[in-house]
Design an enzyme around this catalytic site. Structure first.
Site, short mmCIF file in Angstrom:
data_model
loop_
_atom_site.label_atom_id
_atom_site.label_comp_id
_atom_site.label_asym_id
_atom_site.label_seq_id
_atom_site.Cartn_x
_atom_site.Cartn_y
_atom_site.Cartn_z
CG MET A 44 -1.89 -1.21 1.18
SD MET A 44 -3.45 -0.91 2.00
CE MET A 44 -2.91 -0.64 3.68
N GLY A 45 2.15 1.09 -0.37
CA GLY A 45 3.03 2.25 -0.46
C GLY A 45 3.52 2.71 0.89
CG HIS A 66 6.93 -1.95 2.25
ND1 HIS A 66 6.78 -0.78 2.95
CD2 HIS A 66 5.72 -2.55 2.27
CE1 HIS A 66 5.52 -0.67 3.38
NE2 HIS A 66 4.86 -1.75 2.99
CD GLN A 123 7.20 -14.25 11.10
OE1 GLN A 123 8.29 -14.59 10.62
NE2 GLN A 123 6.98 -14.22 12.39
CE LYS A 124 3.65 -4.80 11.57
NZ LYS A 124 3.06 -3.88 10.61
CG ASP A 125 0.60 -7.45 7.72
OD1 ASP A 125 -0.16 -6.77 8.40
OD2 ASP A 125 1.62 -6.98 7.15
CD GLN A 151 -1.56 -9.11 3.95
OE1 GLN A 151 -2.37 -8.20 3.95
NE2 GLN A 151 -0.27 -8.90 3.77
CG LEU A 166 10.96 -1.41 10.15
CD1 LEU A 166 11.91 -1.64 8.97
CD2 LEU A 166 11.24 -0.06 10.80
NE ARG A 222 -3.07 1.68 9.73
CZ ARG A 222 -3.43 0.67 8.95
NH1 ARG A 222 -2.73 -0.44 8.95
NH2 ARG A 222 -4.50 0.78 8.17
P1 AMP Z 1 1.43 -2.97 3.44
O1 AMP Z 1 2.01 -1.92 2.55
O2 AMP Z 1 1.43 -2.59 4.88
O3 AMP Z 1 0.11 -3.51 2.94
O4 AMP Z 1 2.44 -4.18 3.37
C1 AMP Z 1 2.82 -4.76 2.15
C2 AMP Z 1 3.60 -6.01 2.42
O5 AMP Z 1 4.74 -5.70 3.19
C3 AMP Z 1 2.81 -7.06 3.21
O6 AMP Z 1 3.13 -8.36 2.72
C4 AMP Z 1 3.34 -6.87 4.60
O7 AMP Z 1 3.24 -8.04 5.41
C5 AMP Z 1 4.78 -6.52 4.34
N1 AMP Z 1 5.37 -5.80 5.45
C6 AMP Z 1 4.92 -4.67 6.04
N2 AMP Z 1 5.72 -4.34 7.08
C7 AMP Z 1 6.67 -5.29 7.16
C8 AMP Z 1 7.78 -5.52 8.02
N3 AMP Z 1 8.08 -4.72 9.03
N4 AMP Z 1 8.56 -6.61 7.78
C9 AMP Z 1 8.27 -7.46 6.76
N5 AMP Z 1 7.25 -7.29 5.91
C10 AMP Z 1 6.46 -6.22 6.11
#
Ligand code: AMP
Length: 283
Positions: A30-31, A37, A149-151, A154, A185, A188
């Site tokens: 989501m940028g 990321h 793995q953070k999510d 998901q 990280l 948000r």
């Molecule tokens: P998001 O932009 O938050 O939707 O995240 C996009 C992807 O990045 C998802 O697969 C998240 O699980 C991953 N992601 C977000 N934060 C982290 C993090 N701190 N470490 C590893 N992957 C992450």
């Protein structure tokens, strides 16, 4: 690096890469990109020849009271980072492209896997994610897709979706990228005040403390967990969940056994910011 905004453009770009014999990995985001990321992009490079990153803040996964309107949008910086990481194509559709304007007759229902953790606290969240990832997989048609793995919930839901809907894509899960003080990280984290940011790593410390105790043999961690939650509350966190879940079914578990695999997961609010984190337990 190329960018694509329409479905036709991204399909042409991916077809072009595949026609050269390249294996294509996809990193949906989501940028507001951060090092977490970027670690996904780096993992993608290790397993594929070309990388597609999508940047799309998906309105379907936000409830009306949530932060869709204020979610950080930093597209110029994101494109610069993608270029530095040798991304081949950035797909950045708008909502008209992703969803069109006509009435929708289909949605994705999820059984059991979304009852607890974030699924329990955020009704409709994973239906929105499953929908957009399903669409993105059909649009981008990657060989590999990387999620963090953070999510974890998901990842598990998408893993099951890929299996049940026969998406021809191999999934990879990247470890959690953390700040030096342990805080996972997250885009948000930009919402945190200086004071909150200083407090935020307590969440990870509580998580690692409980994980260590379990790994040292505490097989019924309920009391341990409630003590940690009380301490977090005293520091100013508002707890959502802290519990052990089956890695496979995502159901909460009170009594652990060495036969099974588990994830210890936490969510809490610090002010208005929702923080999540997890550890896969080694017992
Ligand atoms: P998001 O932009 O938050 O939707 O995240 C996009 C992807 O990045 C998802 O697969 C998240 O699980 C991953 N992601 C977000 N934060 C982290 C993090 N701190 N470490 C590893 N992957 C992450």
């Amino acid at each position: 690096m190329k960018t694509a905004e329409s479905i036709q453009e991204i399909r042409e770009q991916v077809n072009n890469l595949k026609s050269k014999g390249k294996k294509v990995a996809f990193v949906p985001t989501m940028g507001a990109l951060h090092d977490g990321h970027l670690s996904l992009i780096r993992m993608a490079h290790k397993h594929a020849d070309a990388i597609v990153v999508s940047i799309y803040v998906n309105p379907e996964q936000f409830a009306p009271h949530e932060d869709f309107g204020t979610y950080p949008r930093t597209i110029e910086a994101d494109l610069k980072l993608c270029k530095e990481e040798n991304v081949d194509v950035v797909f950045m559709p708008d909502t008209e492209t992703m969803y069109g304007s006509g009435k929708k007759y289909f949605s994705i229902d999820i059984e059991e896997l979304n009852v607890h953790l974030d699924g329990g606290s955020r009704p409709g969240y994973f239906q929105g994610i499953a929908l957009v990832v399903n669409k993105l997989f059909n649009i981008v048609n990657p060989d590999i897709a990387v999620f963090g793995q953070k999510d974890y919930q998901q990842f598990r839901i998408i893993e099951q979706m890929v299996k049940e809907f026969n998406h021809p894509v191999e999934l990879l899960m990247a470890p959690i990228g953390r700040a030096e003080d342990g805080l996972a990280l997250s885009s948000r984290n930009a919402y945190l005040s200086q004071e909150e940011r200083a407090l935020a790593p307590s969440l990870y410390r509580a998580l690692t403390y409980v994980a260590q105790q379990i790994e040292n043999g505490v097989m019924e961690p309920a009391l341990l967990i409630s003590h940690q939650q009380e301490e977090l509350e005293a520091k100013g966190f508002e707890n959502d969940y802290l519990s052990v879940y089956s890695l496979d079914t995502l159901q909460p578990v009170d009594k652990l056994s060495t036969e099974n695999k588990y994830v210890l997961a936490i969510a809490a609010y610090l002010g208005k910011t929702r923080l999540i984190d997890n550890l896969i337990l080694e017992i």
